[in-house]
Motif scaffolding. Structure first.
Motif, PDB file in Angstrom:
ATOM      1  N   GLU A  35       0.844  -1.202   0.000  1.00  0.00           N
ATOM      2  CA  GLU A  35       0.000   0.000   0.000  1.00  0.00           C
ATOM      3  C   GLU A  35       0.879   1.253   0.000  1.00  0.00           C
ATOM      4  OE1 GLU A  35      -3.501   0.779  -0.101  1.00  0.00           O
ATOM      5  OE2 GLU A  35      -2.380   2.634  -0.378  1.00  0.00           O
ATOM      6  N   PRO A  36       0.810   2.026  -1.079  1.00  0.00           N
ATOM      7  CA  PRO A  36       1.702   3.183  -1.193  1.00  0.00           C
ATOM      8  C   PRO A  36       1.373   4.303  -0.206  1.00  0.00           C
ATOM      9  CG  PRO A  36       0.684   2.636  -3.302  1.00  0.00           C
ATOM     10  CD  PRO A  36      -0.021   1.857  -2.265  1.00  0.00           C
ATOM     11  N   ILE A  37       0.110   4.395   0.170  1.00  0.00           N
ATOM     12  CA  ILE A  37      -0.314   5.553   0.958  1.00  0.00           C
ATOM     13  C   ILE A  37      -0.928   5.082   2.278  1.00  0.00           C
ATOM     14  CG2 ILE A  37      -1.934   7.509   1.029  1.00  0.00           C
ATOM     15  CD1 ILE A  37      -1.671   7.450  -2.117  1.00  0.00           C
ATOM     16  N   SER A  38      -0.487   5.707   3.391  1.00  0.00           N
ATOM     17  CA  SER A  38      -1.181   5.369   4.637  1.00  0.00           C
ATOM     18  C   SER A  38      -2.276   6.400   4.845  1.00  0.00           C
ATOM     19  CB  SER A  38      -0.207   5.338   5.814  1.00  0.00           C
ATOM     20  OG  SER A  38       0.718   6.386   5.709  1.00  0.00           O
ATOM     21  N   PHE A  39      -3.497   5.929   4.784  1.00  0.00           N
ATOM     22  CA  PHE A  39      -4.630   6.831   4.911  1.00  0.00           C
ATOM     23  C   PHE A  39      -4.956   7.059   6.381  1.00  0.00           C
ATOM     24  CE2 PHE A  39      -5.278   5.004   0.659  1.00  0.00           C
ATOM     25  CZ  PHE A  39      -5.360   6.182  -0.067  1.00  0.00           C
ATOM     26  N   ALA A  40      -5.209   8.322   6.716  1.00  0.00           N
ATOM     27  CA  ALA A  40      -5.593   8.643   8.086  1.00  0.00           C
ATOM     28  C   ALA A  40      -7.065   8.285   8.271  1.00  0.00           C
ATOM     29  CB  ALA A  40      -5.387  10.135   8.339  1.00  0.00           C
ATOM     30  N   THR A  41      -7.435   8.002   9.489  1.00  0.00           N
ATOM     31  CA  THR A  41      -8.835   7.641   9.718  1.00  0.00           C
ATOM     32  C   THR A  41      -9.607   8.773  10.378  1.00  0.00           C
ATOM     33  OG1 THR A  41      -8.014   6.495  11.669  1.00  0.00           O
ATOM     34  CG2 THR A  41      -8.617   5.142   9.771  1.00  0.00           C
ATOM     35  N   ALA A  42      -8.955   9.470  11.312  1.00  0.00           N
ATOM     36  CA  ALA A  42      -9.672  10.467  12.104  1.00  0.00           C
ATOM     37  C   ALA A  42      -9.799  11.826  11.413  1.00  0.00           C
ATOM     38  CB  ALA A  42      -8.995  10.637  13.463  1.00  0.00           C
ATOM     39  N   ARG A  43      -8.962  12.060  10.418  1.00  0.00           N
ATOM     40  CA  ARG A  43      -8.968  13.370   9.759  1.00  0.00           C
ATOM     41  C   ARG A  43      -8.591  13.154   8.290  1.00  0.00           C
ATOM     42  NH1 ARG A  43      -3.055  15.991   9.869  1.00  0.00           N
ATOM     43  NH2 ARG A  43      -2.111  14.128   9.041  1.00  0.00           N
ATOM     44  N   PRO A  44      -8.682  14.193   7.490  1.00  0.00           N
ATOM     45  CA  PRO A  44      -8.267  14.007   6.091  1.00  0.00           C
ATOM     46  C   PRO A  44      -6.804  13.563   5.999  1.00  0.00           C
ATOM     47  CG  PRO A  44      -9.462  16.072   6.348  1.00  0.00           C
ATOM     48  CD  PRO A  44      -9.263  15.525   7.723  1.00  0.00           C
ATOM     49  N   THR A  45      -6.539  12.693   5.052  1.00  0.00           N
ATOM     50  CA  THR A  45      -5.180  12.231   4.808  1.00  0.00           C
ATOM     51  C   THR A  45      -4.387  13.353   4.141  1.00  0.00           C
ATOM     52  OG1 THR A  45      -6.003   9.992   4.494  1.00  0.00           O
ATOM     53  CG2 THR A  45      -3.818  10.482   3.590  1.00  0.00           C
ATOM     54  N   VAL A  46      -3.169  13.564   4.616  1.00  0.00           N
ATOM     55  CA  VAL A  46      -2.346  14.610   4.001  1.00  0.00           C
ATOM     56  C   VAL A  46      -1.194  13.970   3.227  1.00  0.00           C
ATOM     57  CG1 VAL A  46      -0.914  16.652   4.396  1.00  0.00           C
ATOM     58  CG2 VAL A  46      -2.916  16.241   5.837  1.00  0.00           C
ATOM     59  N   ILE A  47      -1.105  14.295   1.954  1.00  0.00           N
ATOM     60  CA  ILE A  47      -0.020  13.789   1.111  1.00  0.00           C
ATOM     61  C   ILE A  47       0.847  14.967   0.686  1.00  0.00           C
ATOM     62  CG2 ILE A  47       0.567  12.625  -1.047  1.00  0.00           C
ATOM     63  CD1 ILE A  47      -2.125  11.166  -0.842  1.00  0.00           C
TER      64      ILE A  47
END
Lengths: 301, 500
Positions: free
Chosen positions: B95-107
């Motif tokens: 998985e290239p991106i670790s998605f946040a759960t509690a808030r928007p994911t920041v890339i």
């Protein structure tokens, strides 16, 4: 020739190439280990095939007993580099007016910034300059060049993104001729040299320019990113295959150890390097001269 | 173009095929060739050296099996080692991106000037929206380059993606404000495009650190130009020193650079390559495949993709059945038609051959794709009975078939004659049907049986006769082998009769 800037710009190159060379050669007689480390130094400067060539001559000279001591290496490398680089390139001569300079290169090579630098240089030399924003492909490329034109207070001929670049080139040539402009610089969209249709588009722009102004484009400047590795040679070769590239400008020579690519290009293609970009400001442009380039590589601060 | 590594190696190893043993002595020259190939591909000098030492340790003592050459063996060793190096490790995961759960994911997108950050930001946003159902908000935080904000705005507008920017704010404030904006507008992925910078520019590098502390990105990508030379290592290291990198996006891979920078960056920073940019359009972003880049690096052509293509369309069992039928007298025009279609499914022959290393560029242009269509039309104009028993096709039937397929009688005759020859040849072949030969040729790691491709074409009527002189006739076997084959064939038939 403003040596200072070139020297500052190339400080990093010198740190790694010559600095390394100095460290190496202070150690007395040349042994196999030193030769290996020298090879690494040359290759990591992106000298590419030229590195192999240099090493061959160093090894041969060593075998023949000409090159025995470490301290002999620096003058030897300098001489060999100069030999590879050949004659100093001719400066950009502004002949009949309007003199049309077409600027091309792969995506992200630094065409627009280089045009700004070149314009400033030509303005300082007393020429009137006009720009043609023929990169109608990339989003906001026209805007980017417009900002530079405003900063330098020069005329720019443009159309919206998506317009036909050849038509625009013709209009620009027309305007430059009518207004008696000295130099017209034509920006083009970045294109990878492997994209045949885009290379054909470039050929067309050249043809169209020639239709309005005889002999145009008088100069086709290929911008090469100084951080590019061995692909720089392929790029130069392929661009020259489609259009009559007359000289190179090497951009972004202000980072770390670089400059090696110039040697390879000069050696393999014989194309002159006219200018190099050595910083982010519009003034950061230098006329390229092999002697001072190699000198700068070897000048202590 | 560079000569492919396999070609160069086969020259070096021409004397050492089959039954040999790789020793330090006999692979030295081969290793030098690989080293040259790696350096030509812009692999960092030291990385190349490391790699060669490692492979050397593995190679010495390896037995060269019959049917592969020592050169191919060596290429395979390098290939495997490189794939292992390039592929994400287990803990890095797929998985290239670790998605946040509690808030928007920041890339966060970082990189040198002109590496392709802004374009990649838009491409990745479109990719995440279309394949991962994300709702990206693009943040124009490159306030250095003239019109960079405008560029992202235009890309956003063209692809229906919102773009956030407030004039006059510094990048770290822009990122923070964008995060709030995303929460307010229900966007779940904030993608921050930053200014291109030279890694020696300390002020700009510090700015990246400030952006990082203001929004704590979940994933940080380094955007890297595939054409970068030896400097790639230095710049990637400098970036890694100011911010932890989670992945690399390799751009401009649609050019002809070998992409050795990627290997160097991977090796030195330990950051896996996650995506590759392969074209000018927004859709031209692909997940990274280690094996493909390795093939390119070593100059082996995209053999892996080809094998995948072949596997997609070739049904194992079907292929086996076909093979058996080919060996027997029961190979009919129907089977031929099936094979024809399977080949066509893999793409155009020209495209197919373009994937192979060592195929001269001009050759692929000379392939007459229409010949395949014509052949298919001819077979389709036959009755089922005719397809099973082509012998029954008399001149009258030939005329009908020619009319039906829009060809001429001589085309039909020629095709039938060639089919008959093919049938005979098939019976002679020691082993392997067209497909198992194909698969054997491509599947065996370094073993590439180029000679097989032209063979296949020559069997088809109206093929590009004379496009390449050699290698397209019936595979030459020595008289001995032929005799042996005939004997085996007789035996098989006898057994067949007995069973009946």
């Amino acid at each position: 020739m403003v040596f200072g800037k070139l020297i500052r710009g190339l400080a990093k190159t010198r740190d790694s190439l010559v600095g390394g060379l100095r460290r190496l050669v202070g150690r007395g007689p040349l042994d196999a280990d030193t030769l290996d480390q020298m090879e690494e130094l040359l290759y990591t400067s992106d000298l590419g095939p030229a590195a192999g060539q240099l090493m061959d001559s160093i090894r041969e000279a060593n075998r023949k007993g000409i090159l025995k001591e470490g301290e002999q290496v620096e003058p030897f490398v300098r001489e060999t580099l100069l030999e590879i680089m050949g004659e100093a390139s001719l400066p950009l001569v502004i002949g009949e007016k309007p003199h049309v300079i077409l600027v091309c290169g792969v995506n992200g090579s630094g065409k627009t910034t280089s045009i700004a630098k070149l314009s400033k240089l030509l303005l300082a030399e007393g020429h009137s300059v006009m720009l043609a924003a023929c990169d109608t492909f990339r989003a906001a490329a026209v805007e980017q060049l417009t900002i530079w034109a405003d900063r330098l207070d020069i005329r720019i001929v443009k159309r919206n993104t998506g317009a036909d670049p050849s038509g625009l080139a013709f209009d620009a040539a027309d305007a430059a001729a009518k207004e008696g402009i000295d130099v017209l610089i034509v920006d083009t969209a970045g294109r990878l040299h492997t994209q045949k249709n885009l290379m054909a588009e470039l050929e067309k722009i050249c043809r169209v320019l020639g239709r309005r102004i005889e002999g145009a484009p008088h100069e086709i400047l290929l911008i090469l990113d100084g951080t590019t590795g061995q692909n720089a040679i392929t790029q130069a070769r392929e661009f020259r295959e489609s259009v009559n590239v007359t000289s190179l400008m090497v951009s972004k020579l202000d980072g770390t150890a670089r400059g090696g690519a110039i040697v390879s290009i000069r050696e393999q293609l014989g194309l002159p390097v006219t200018y190099i970009g050595v910083g982010e400001a519009a003034d950061d442009i230098e006329r390229f001269d092999p002697d001072s380039f190699v000198d700068a590589l070897f000048t202590a601060e | 173009m560079f000569e492919s590594l396999s070609q160069r190696l086969s020259k070096v190893f021409s004397g050492l095929t089959g039954r040999g043993r790789l020793t330090e002595g006999n692979i030295e020259e081969g290793l030098a060739e690989v080293r040259a190939a790696l350096l030509e591909a812009d692999v960092h000098f030291r990385v190349a050296k490391d790699l060669i030492d490692r492979v050397k340790a593995k190679a010495v003592g390896t037995e060269v099996v019959e049917s592969v050459s020592a050169g191919q063996m060596l290429v395979k060793l390098f290939h495997d080692e490189l794939v292992e190096m390039m592929a994400p490790s287990e803990e890095e995961g797929s998985e290239p991106i670790s998605f946040a759960t509690a808030r928007p994911t920041v890339i966060l997108m970082a990189g040198l000037q002109g590496s392709g950050k802004t374009t990649s930001t838009a491409k990745l946003a479109v990719h995440l929206r279309d394949t991962r159902k994300r709702k990206p908000l693009l943040v124009a935080a490159d306030i250095q380059r003239p019109a960079a904000v405008e560029q992202l705005r235009q890309l956003g507008a063209a692809n229906d993606l919102p773009v956030f920017h407030v004039a006059g704010e510094p990048p770290e404030a822009l990122a923070r404000l964008a995060l709030a904006e995303a929460l307010r507008t229900g966007r779940d992925t904030v993608m921050v495009d930053t200014a291109g910078r030279l890694h020696i520019d300390e002020a700009l590098m510090e700015e990246l650190g400030r952006i990082r502390s203001s929004v704590t990105p979940d994933t940080t990508f380094l955007v890297c130009d595939a054409m970068t030379g030896q400097d790639a290592v230095r710049s990637a290291t400098a970036f890694r020193d100011v911010l932890p990198l989670d992945g690399v996006i390799l751009t401009k891979l649609d050019g002809d650079s070998r992409g050795g920078a990627a290997l160097s960056v991977r090796h030195v920073t330990g950051t896996p390559v996650r995506y590759v940019g392969v074209g000018e359009k927004v859709a031209d972003l692909q997940p990274f495949h280690a094996d493909r880049l390795v093939g390119r690096l070593l100059g082996m052509g995209d053999v892996v993709s080809l094998v995948e293509k072949a596997q997609e369309v070739v049904d194992e069992k079907e292929a086996e059945d076909q093979m058996k039928r080919m060996m027997s007298d029961r190979f009919t025009l129907d089977d031929f038609l099936k094979q024809l279609r399977a080949i066509r499914k893999m793409g155009s022959l020209g495209d197919l051959m373009g994937h192979l290393p060592g195929v001269p560029a001009g050759l692929t242009d000379q392939i007459d794709e229409k010949a395949l269509h014509r052949t298919e039309a001819v077979v389709l104009s036959m009755t089922p009975a005719e397809r099973r028993r082509p012998e029954m096709i008399d001149p009258g039937r030939k005329r009908r078939i020619a009319r039906g397929s829009g060809t001429a009688v001589d085309v039909v005759s020629k095709m039938l004659k060639q089919f008959e020859q093919m049938r005979k040849m098939m019976k002679q072949m020691k082993k392997g049907g067209l497909f198992s030969r194909l698969k054997g040729a491509f599947g065996g790691g370094g073993g590439m049986g180029l000679g097989d491709m032209p063979d296949m074409e020559g069997m088809l009527p109206g093929g590009p006769e004379g496009a390449s002189s050699g290698g397209r006739s019936v595979p030459r076997q020595d008289a001995d082998a032929r005799r042996k084959n005939r004997k085996a064939e007789r035996k098989r038939r006898k057994q067949g009769r007995r069973r009946r």
